[in-house]
Write a protein that holds these residues in place. Structure first.
Motif, PDB file in Angstrom:
ATOM      1  N   PHE A 104       0.826  -1.203   0.000  1.00 12.97           N
ATOM      2  CA  PHE A 104       0.000   0.000   0.000  1.00 12.97           C
ATOM      3  C   PHE A 104       0.863   1.256   0.000  1.00 12.97           C
ATOM      4  CE2 PHE A 104      -2.391  -3.443   1.610  1.00 12.97           C
ATOM      5  CZ  PHE A 104      -3.667  -3.262   1.114  1.00 12.97           C
ATOM      6  N   SER A 105       2.071   1.159   0.578  1.00 12.93           N
ATOM      7  CA  SER A 105       2.895   2.353   0.626  1.00 12.93           C
ATOM      8  C   SER A 105       4.123   2.258  -0.267  1.00 12.93           C
ATOM      9  CB  SER A 105       3.303   2.649   2.070  1.00 12.93           C
ATOM     10  OG  SER A 105       3.910   1.531   2.624  1.00 12.93           O
ATOM     11  N   SER A 106       4.282   1.164  -1.002  1.00 10.43           N
ATOM     12  CA  SER A 106       5.469   1.100  -1.849  1.00 10.43           C
ATOM     13  C   SER A 106       5.193   1.551  -3.285  1.00 10.43           C
ATOM     14  CB  SER A 106       6.094  -0.299  -1.827  1.00 10.43           C
ATOM     15  OG  SER A 106       5.163  -1.281  -2.148  1.00 10.43           O
ATOM     16  N   LEU A 107       3.939   1.848  -3.605  1.00 10.05           N
ATOM     17  CA  LEU A 107       3.631   2.407  -4.924  1.00 10.05           C
ATOM     18  C   LEU A 107       3.188   3.857  -4.726  1.00 10.05           C
ATOM     19  CD1 LEU A 107       1.542  -0.559  -6.379  1.00 10.05           C
ATOM     20  CD2 LEU A 107       3.829   0.081  -7.068  1.00 10.05           C
ATOM     21  N   ASN A 108       3.532   4.708  -5.680  1.00 10.40           N
ATOM     22  CA  ASN A 108       3.165   6.121  -5.576  1.00 10.40           C
ATOM     23  C   ASN A 108       1.660   6.289  -5.807  1.00 10.40           C
ATOM     24  OD1 ASN A 108       2.853   8.843  -5.844  1.00 10.40           O
ATOM     25  ND2 ASN A 108       4.681   9.148  -7.085  1.00 10.40           N
ATOM     26  N   PRO A 109       0.941   6.806  -4.813  1.00 10.66           N
ATOM     27  CA  PRO A 109      -0.529   6.841  -4.914  1.00 10.66           C
ATOM     28  C   PRO A 109      -1.068   7.764  -6.006  1.00 10.66           C
ATOM     29  CG  PRO A 109       0.195   7.998  -2.956  1.00 10.66           C
ATOM     30  CD  PRO A 109       1.398   7.326  -3.520  1.00 10.66           C
ATOM     31  N   ILE A 110      -0.273   8.736  -6.476  1.00  5.60           N
ATOM     32  CA  ILE A 110      -0.836   9.643  -7.477  1.00  5.60           C
ATOM     33  C   ILE A 110      -0.377   9.325  -8.904  1.00  5.60           C
ATOM     34  CG2 ILE A 110      -1.239  11.555  -5.865  1.00  5.60           C
ATOM     35  CD1 ILE A 110       1.353  12.802  -7.011  1.00  5.60           C
ATOM     36  N   LYS A 111       0.292   8.187  -9.066  1.00  7.26           N
ATOM     37  CA  LYS A 111       0.719   7.789 -10.410  1.00  7.26           C
ATOM     38  C   LYS A 111       0.085   6.440 -10.752  1.00  7.26           C
ATOM     39  CE  LYS A 111       3.903  11.043 -10.826  1.00  7.26           C
ATOM     40  NZ  LYS A 111       3.685  12.191 -11.699  1.00  7.26           N
ATOM     41  N   ASN A 112      -0.227   6.233 -12.017  1.00  8.79           N
ATOM     42  CA  ASN A 112      -0.831   4.951 -12.376  1.00  8.79           C
ATOM     43  C   ASN A 112       0.231   3.859 -12.535  1.00  8.79           C
ATOM     44  OD1 ASN A 112       0.241   5.295 -14.901  1.00  8.79           O
ATOM     45  ND2 ASN A 112      -1.692   5.757 -15.912  1.00  8.79           N
ATOM     46  N   ILE A 113      -0.241   2.640 -12.763  1.00  8.13           N
ATOM     47  CA  ILE A 113       0.675   1.495 -12.785  1.00  8.13           C
ATOM     48  C   ILE A 113       1.654   1.600 -13.959  1.00  8.13           C
ATOM     49  CG2 ILE A 113       0.791  -1.040 -12.915  1.00  8.13           C
ATOM     50  CD1 ILE A 113      -0.382   0.133 -10.295  1.00  8.13           C
ATOM     51  N   TYR A 114       1.181   2.087 -15.103  1.00  7.75           N
ATOM     52  CA  TYR A 114       2.084   2.250 -16.242  1.00  7.75           C
ATOM     53  C   TYR A 114       3.284   3.127 -15.884  1.00  7.75           C
ATOM     54  CZ  TYR A 114      -0.604   0.016 -19.977  1.00  7.75           C
ATOM     55  OH  TYR A 114      -1.211  -0.888 -20.790  1.00  7.75           O
ATOM     56  N   TYR A 115       3.042   4.194 -15.113  1.00  2.60           N
ATOM     57  CA  TYR A 115       4.133   5.100 -14.730  1.00  2.60           C
ATOM     58  C   TYR A 115       5.222   4.344 -13.982  1.00  2.60           C
ATOM     59  CZ  TYR A 115       6.650   8.787 -12.301  1.00  2.60           C
ATOM     60  OH  TYR A 115       7.632   9.591 -11.807  1.00  2.60           O
ATOM     61  N   HIS A 116       4.779   3.453 -13.058  1.00  2.00           N
ATOM     62  CA  HIS A 116       5.746   2.710 -12.259  1.00  2.00           C
ATOM     63  C   HIS A 116       6.621   1.810 -13.113  1.00  2.00           C
ATOM     64  CE1 HIS A 116       2.923   3.866  -9.043  1.00  2.00           C
ATOM     65  NE2 HIS A 116       4.015   3.903  -8.312  1.00  2.00           N
ATOM     66  N   LEU A 117       6.064   1.322 -14.224  1.00  2.00           N
ATOM     67  CA  LEU A 117       6.859   0.464 -15.107  1.00  2.00           C
ATOM     68  C   LEU A 117       7.681   1.299 -16.089  1.00  2.00           C
ATOM     69  CD1 LEU A 117       4.277  -2.313 -15.961  1.00  2.00           C
ATOM     70  CD2 LEU A 117       6.034  -2.342 -14.234  1.00  2.00           C
ATOM     71  N   LYS A 118       7.142   2.454 -16.444  1.00  2.00           N
ATOM     72  CA  LYS A 118       7.792   3.298 -17.447  1.00  2.00           C
ATOM     73  C   LYS A 118       9.118   3.861 -16.920  1.00  2.00           C
ATOM     74  CE  LYS A 118       4.711   5.802 -19.731  1.00  2.00           C
ATOM     75  NZ  LYS A 118       3.807   6.969 -19.700  1.00  2.00           N
ATOM     76  N   ARG A 119       9.128   4.264 -15.660  1.00  5.52           N
ATOM     77  CA  ARG A 119      10.323   4.901 -15.096  1.00  5.52           C
ATOM     78  C   ARG A 119      11.571   4.023 -15.208  1.00  5.52           C
ATOM     79  NH1 ARG A 119      11.022   9.647 -15.401  1.00  5.52           N
ATOM     80  NH2 ARG A 119      12.424   9.755 -13.619  1.00  5.52           N
ATOM     81  N   PRO A 120      11.559   2.792 -14.650  1.00  4.52           N
ATOM     82  CA  PRO A 120      12.780   1.981 -14.782  1.00  4.52           C
ATOM     83  C   PRO A 120      13.131   1.693 -16.229  1.00  4.52           C
ATOM     84  CG  PRO A 120      10.992   0.677 -13.842  1.00  4.52           C
ATOM     85  CD  PRO A 120      10.555   2.099 -13.826  1.00  4.52           C
ATOM     86  N   LEU A 121      12.122   1.483 -17.088  1.00  8.22           N
ATOM     87  CA  LEU A 121      12.415   1.185 -18.489  1.00  8.22           C
ATOM     88  C   LEU A 121      13.086   2.377 -19.155  1.00  8.22           C
ATOM     89  CD1 LEU A 121       9.200  -0.742 -19.569  1.00  8.22           C
ATOM     90  CD2 LEU A 121      11.475  -1.678 -19.181  1.00  8.22           C
ATOM     91  N   ALA A 122      12.609   3.587 -18.830  1.00  7.12           N
ATOM     92  CA  ALA A 122      13.182   4.783 -19.444  1.00  7.12           C
ATOM     93  C   ALA A 122      14.557   5.089 -18.876  1.00  7.12           C
ATOM     94  CB  ALA A 122      12.237   5.957 -19.233  1.00  7.12           C
ATOM     95  N   LEU A 123      14.740   4.836 -17.562  1.00 11.96           N
ATOM     96  CA  LEU A 123      15.996   5.199 -16.920  1.00 11.96           C
ATOM     97  C   LEU A 123      17.128   4.237 -17.247  1.00 11.96           C
ATOM     98  CD1 LEU A 123      14.846   6.270 -13.351  1.00 11.96           C
ATOM     99  CD2 LEU A 123      16.033   7.701 -14.993  1.00 11.96           C
ATOM    100  N   TYR A 124      16.800   2.952 -17.295  1.00  6.17           N
ATOM    101  CA  TYR A 124      17.885   1.973 -17.400  1.00  6.17           C
ATOM    102  C   TYR A 124      17.924   1.221 -18.717  1.00  6.17           C
ATOM    103  CZ  TYR A 124      18.007   2.579 -12.332  1.00  6.17           C
ATOM    104  OH  TYR A 124      18.086   3.086 -11.079  1.00  6.17           O
ATOM    105  N   HIS A 125      16.837   1.182 -19.425  1.00  6.67           N
ATOM    106  CA  HIS A 125      16.833   0.364 -20.633  1.00  6.67           C
ATOM    107  C   HIS A 125      16.414   1.239 -21.808  1.00  6.67           C
ATOM    108  CE1 HIS A 125      17.087  -3.170 -18.071  1.00  6.67           C
ATOM    109  NE2 HIS A 125      16.189  -2.590 -17.313  1.00  6.67           N
ATOM    110  N   ASP A 126      17.163   1.131 -22.896  1.00  4.69           N
ATOM    111  CA  ASP A 126      16.809   1.947 -24.054  1.00  4.69           C
ATOM    112  C   ASP A 126      15.733   1.247 -24.862  1.00  4.69           C
ATOM    113  OD1 ASP A 126      18.632   3.915 -23.433  1.00  4.69           O
ATOM    114  OD2 ASP A 126      20.273   2.706 -24.230  1.00  4.69           O
ATOM    115  N   ILE A 127      14.512   1.509 -24.489  1.00  7.24           N
ATOM    116  CA  ILE A 127      13.420   0.888 -25.223  1.00  7.24           C
ATOM    117  C   ILE A 127      12.787   1.956 -26.098  1.00  7.24           C
ATOM    118  CG2 ILE A 127      11.175  -0.228 -24.982  1.00  7.24           C
ATOM    119  CD1 ILE A 127      12.360  -1.894 -22.922  1.00  7.24           C
TER     120      ILE A 127
END
Lengths: 327, 328
Positions: A104-127
């Motif tokens: 309940f507290s490890s996901l950012n409550p004001i961002k959707n689930i896609y955002y949580h996946l998008k960040r690591p992909l954008a930061l670490y992987h050139d997709i």
């Protein structure tokens, strides 16, 4: 074992200064971990069990570099993780991730689930941008969140606890971690969805060759999910080895106590808890000046020698080790 | 006469848009004196709401909309505030999940015991109150000299024991335990439960034990009632629920706990997620997650069916052959 060691701890000791808030009083030292050594192999799950306050979570926090060990070291792919800098450090952070107890507290409550996946992909992987949505959907499907388009656009509060923990595991897969430190990942979830999350973690372990350090107080799930187990008492490793050997044929008096206290509806007769009565049953805090076996006050078979030194590790079989004077 | 009899109890929570969410729907069960009944279910299924409403401890937005609760033949929904005060603690004791936090942190244990005896007209004599409380503490396994301590000087397990001793101070006939040991370690949990059930034998009170840990419940309780989404779905003896559960949900709950010493097999748990009480489907509430549902038939509300020692609500219960093996 011919598998590759991916993470290991060598003689790790962790001291905390306590009671330093008052300048008029001399602070004390609390020894949270004492002489912890283990190897974690690729594609393996190692369970750490013990009661609250025994130092289980401190192991995770050390591995996450929240603290530096007082002595001893932790290595990842042969390198001391507390000495990593720059590019190597970034690589370590990519390869090791932690799952927390409370989804309940490890996901950012004001961002959707896609955002949580998008960040690591954008930061670490050139997709490439055109493939981003498809990659995220693949990860969501991998953790059983279907249909991915629908779940991905939801916010954390719209998901149940089990779904949140799955979304969090999808994020860890997106980062590309190889070693996952799971600190009681199922204890806050509804009972009916716990086993589903454990099955997902088993799948990650077996199909994707991920390694898990599984911290729990529930011995039955440790046996279900893990290959090897460490029993921790007051920061000391009292018994370790193959999970079935340790649980079905426990040697250390504390392991015996833990197993006798665990609920088991199939137990035929009532068992008497193998512990000295009238001693406070909380785990006692350990400090550097104490010596001997930490469990001796509650131990039903303690001898006077137990107060002198904590016995060296004794090999019971290839798969089981114990530190007790009786072996 | 049963000690506690709950008939068709419905509890609603008012929502912000003026509607109601029914948290407890048409629940009926009874407890005989000296019996221990376990009430199991997932979080949000209404088990704690039942515990609160049994003593009318629920607060708005929760309201009891219909049904009756009889304790020793008295309908507690009709009692005045005065009579309720007498009933609570004297007839029915209750221990909550975070009970160890309900001790007053700035008052010594001794005085907290004294106040119970004073307000319930047992004694106003401090010496007498002290001997009574010493006896209670000894009963739950705490040395009597800890009476002069403040709550923070005791460990979590000891505080929980103190609260249990307090709940038993006026010798209630029924003890409600709402997840009494969930916050504690397994060893402490086991010690406390052993003590409670040992005292139950000695003093003869009945127990309503509420928890989500069904494997623990099966070990200690005589009878078990299983709740799902506000409804009671099955009630039977612990042995029957363990070996031959009729309702697919009971079976799924049981299979959600890996075995400690038995064979390790891959388990499936229950697919899907707990029901959102704001939109309840027609008919059986479990059908979406049920592996045994019959299309069409389960859209009707299931009716009660009796089996030996218990009952269940299901259109397509599990069947067993003679050796107790699920034949499907």
């Amino acid at each position: 074992m011919n598998k590759k060691i991916i993470f290991s701890a060598k003689n790790v000791v962790m001291d905390f200064a306590i009671g330093t808030g008052n300048p008029l009083r001399k602070g004390k030292t609390l020894r949270a971990l004492n002489d912890i050594s283990f190897d974690l192999y690729e594609g393996e799950s190692l369970a750490v069990v013990g009661e609250s306050g025994c130092g289980k979570s401190t192991i995770c926090k050390l591995a996450m570099r929240f603290y530096k060990p007082t002595s001893g070291k932790m290595t990842f792919a042969g390198e001391d993780i507390h000495k990593l800098r720059g590019k190597n450090l970034k690589n370590y952070r990519l390869k090791s991730q932690m799952v927390f107890q409370d989804p309940f507290s490890s996901l950012n409550p004001i961002k959707n689930i896609y955002y949580h996946l998008k960040r690591p992909l954008a930061l670490y992987h050139d997709i490439p941008r055109s493939k981003l949505r498809q990659t995220m959907n693949d990860y969501l499907e991998m953790v059983g969140l279907t249909p991915p388009e629908e779940v991905g656009n939801k916010f954390p509060h719209e998901l149940s606890g089990g779904q949140k923990q799955r979304a969090y595991l999808a994020r860890i897969l997106a980062v590309g971690a190889d070693v996952i430190f799971a600190d009681e990942p199922t204890s806050m979830l509804d009972v009916s969805v716990r086993i589903g999350v454990l099955n997902l973690m088993t799948q990650m372990k077996e199909d994707m060759n991920k390694s898990f350090l599984y911290i729990t107080h529930d011995i039955a799930t440790a046996r279900y999910f893990s290959d090897r187990i460490i029993v921790l008492y007051a920061g000391h490793m009292v018994e370790w080895g193959d999970v079935h050997e340790v649980i079905l044929h426990p040697k250390h008096p504390y392991t015996k106590l833990l197993i006798a206290a665990a609920p088991d509806p199939e137990r035929k007769e009532k068992v008497e808890l193998p512990v000295v009565k009238d001693v406070d049953s909380e785990v006692t805090a350990w400090s550097p000046d104490k010596k001997g076996c930490p469990f001796r006050n509650r131990c039903p078979v303690a001898k006077p020698e137990c107060a002198e030194a904590f016995p060296e590790a004794k090999k019971i079989s290839d798969k089981q080790f114990v530190r007790c004077i009786h072996y | 006469m049963a000690l506690l009899e709950v008939k068709n109890l419905c509890v609603d929570y008012a929502t912000i848009d003026g509607g109601f969410v029914r948290a407890v729907d048409n629940v009926s069960f009874s407890i005989k004196s000296g019996e221990s009944l376990g009430l199991a279910g997932e979080s949000g299924c209404g088990k704690s709401t039942i515990a609160y409403s049994l003593l009318k401890l629920h607060r708005p937005p929760a309201i009891i909309s219909s049904g009756s609760i009889l304790i020793q033949g008295k309908n507690i929904l009709e009692l005045s505030a005065r009579e309720l005060e007498k009933l609570r603690w004297e007839e029915v004791g209750i221990v909550f999940q975070s009970a160890m936090n309900c001790l007053n942190p700035v008052v010594k244990i001794e005085k907290q015991f004294y106040e119970i005896f004073k307000y319930h007209n047992v004694t106003t004599n401090k010496k007498k109150a002290k001997t009574l409380s010493e006896e209670l503490l000894r009963m739950v396994g705490i040395p009597a000299d800890r009476l002069i301590d403040y709550p923070h000087q005791l460990s979590g397990g000891m505080r929980q024991r103190v609260v249990i001793a307090m709940a038993l101070a006026l010798k209630p006939k029924l003890l409600i335990l709402d997840e009494p040991t969930t916050a504690l370690d397994t060893v402490v949990q086991r010690e406390i439960l052993e003590k409670i059930f040992e005292l139950k034998e000695k003093l003869g009170f009945a127990i309503l034990f509420i928890t989500h840990d069904i494997s623990l419940m099966m070990e200690v309780c005589d009878n078990i009632a299983i709740m799902y989404a506000g409804k009671l779905v099955e009630k039977n003896t612990a042995k029957n629920i363990l070996y031959e559960p009729m309702h697919p949900y009971s079976d799924g709950l049981k299979k959600s706990f890996p075995s400690l010493t038995g064979e390790i097999k891959k388990m499936v748990g229950i697919p899907g997620n707990p029901l959102d009480l704001r939109n309840i489907p027609k008919g059986c509430r479990f059908q979406e997650r049920c592996f045994n549902a019959i299309k069409g038939k389960c859209d009707e509300e299931p009716v009660i069916s009796s089996v030996d020692d218990g009952f269940f609500y299901c259109h397509n219960p599990l069947k067993y052959n003679k050796r107790g093996v699920n034949s499907e």
